[in-house]
Design a protein around this motif. Sequence first.
Motif, mmCIF file in Angstrom:
data_model
loop_
_atom_site.group_PDB
_atom_site.id
_atom_site.type_symbol
_atom_site.label_atom_id
_atom_site.label_comp_id
_atom_site.label_asym_id
_atom_site.label_seq_id
_atom_site.Cartn_x
_atom_site.Cartn_y
_atom_site.Cartn_z
ATOM 1 N N ARG A 70 -5.509 -7.134 -1.212
ATOM 2 C CA ARG A 70 -6.364 -7.800 -0.236
ATOM 3 C C ARG A 70 -5.972 -9.273 -0.130
ATOM 4 N N TYR A 71 -6.012 -9.782 1.102
ATOM 5 C CA TYR A 71 -5.884 -11.206 1.361
ATOM 6 C C TYR A 71 -7.195 -11.650 1.997
ATOM 7 N N ARG A 107 -10.499 -11.138 3.419
ATOM 8 C CA ARG A 107 -11.145 -9.962 3.991
ATOM 9 C C ARG A 107 -10.139 -8.955 4.554
ATOM 10 N N THR A 108 -8.873 -9.342 4.565
ATOM 11 C CA THR A 108 -7.844 -8.468 5.130
ATOM 12 C C THR A 108 -7.326 -7.508 4.071
ATOM 13 N N LEU A 109 -7.370 -6.231 4.377
ATOM 14 C CA LEU A 109 -6.858 -5.200 3.467
ATOM 15 C C LEU A 109 -5.431 -4.867 3.885
ATOM 16 N N ALA A 110 -4.449 -5.400 3.141
ATOM 17 C CA ALA A 110 -3.040 -5.204 3.490
ATOM 18 C C ALA A 110 -2.516 -3.856 3.016
ATOM 19 N N ASP A 122 -4.028 -0.164 1.035
ATOM 20 C CA ASP A 122 -5.266 0.508 0.640
ATOM 21 C C ASP A 122 -4.984 1.726 -0.236
ATOM 22 N N GLY A 169 3.503 -5.285 9.821
ATOM 23 C CA GLY A 169 2.130 -5.421 9.350
ATOM 24 C C GLY A 169 1.540 -4.151 8.783
ATOM 25 N N THR A 227 4.552 -5.745 1.594
ATOM 26 C CA THR A 227 3.561 -5.951 0.537
ATOM 27 C C THR A 227 3.789 -4.976 -0.612
ATOM 28 N N GLY A 286 -1.281 0.636 9.026
ATOM 29 C CA GLY A 286 -2.523 -0.024 8.677
ATOM 30 C C GLY A 286 -2.825 -0.059 7.193
ATOM 31 N N GLY A 287 -1.785 -0.187 6.360
ATOM 32 C CA GLY A 287 -1.998 -0.241 4.923
ATOM 33 C C GLY A 287 -2.153 1.109 4.260
#
Length: 331
Positions: free
Chosen positions: A13-14, A16-19, A21, A40, A45, A210-211
């Motif tokens: 996480r960055y 509130r952003t969940l890079a 999951d 993205g 990551t 989306g992670g």
Amino acid sequence: MTAAIETTNLTKRYGRTLALDQLNLVVQPSTIYGFVGPNGAGKTTTLRMVAGLLEPSSGDVRLLGERLDRDGRASQRLVGYMPDFFGVYDDLRVWEYLDFFARCHKLPAAKRRSTVDGLLELVDLTPKRDAFVQSLSRGMQQRLCLAHALVHDPPILLLDEPASGLDPRARVELRELLRTLRDMGKTIILSSHILSELAEVCTELGIMQGGHLVASGTLVEVQRQLGGERRLRIGVLRGLEQAKAVLAATPGTGPIEALEDDTPALPADTSTTQRLPEFHAAPTMLQVAWAGDPEATAALISRLVSAGVALTSFVDETNDLEELFLQLTAA
């Protein structure tokens, strides 16, 4: 067999952003595993956390059964990492560049020279040994940075967008080099946002969005997970009915469709009596849905030939996978 790379609920996480999951990934030794996904999606990551360069918010990474600790010692020994944007020291000659990193890894003096020479030969840069780094082309700099990642002979390589900015010839050379490294026993993870780059060289694929890892496995397995349908396109010159019979009797085949001949007709010429050359009949193209693995595909070809079918082409189409990927990432 101990997995080369194993992640358990790996999350980043960055704010509130969940890079990333809860990624659960297993990569076996001597595998070329490809991460594909839009920018993205979480590819870089993931690679940075496996390389020990980024601390996870939660979850674990194991390399060859060894848990990756916070000081990154396991990754320093076991991983060679090539980032998507790399820096080179322009004022160094090619051999000096590699020798510098060999010293950083504390290779003994007697071993450094042989290591540098061997790596230059592996990446085909021996003729550029005494050239300055800034004089190299983009493709040569990519190969030099790959050699840098190999200086300490790690069993695991992490390559982030290694084909970015390369011309077609350099891409082919890179694919051949990756296959050579796999044959040497290396486990390779590479990322790209272009599916075709990975499908040609990877033994397994993972699609990120989306992670999340939305599909993972061999090309065939990923296609099935995404709900796609593979097709065989078969050119038959003689033995059409035998071909249809063999296909109909083979498990894993779906409906058989004869495609229209798209060969342009020769224009009529009544202004001359000169005899036109003879043309052989065009092959009939059959298209059939196919769920077989590579062994089943090879067996099918053998059965067609044994039945007396004269084949002109046999193509295992994978375009549907790319279409599914585009639909998935456009959502």
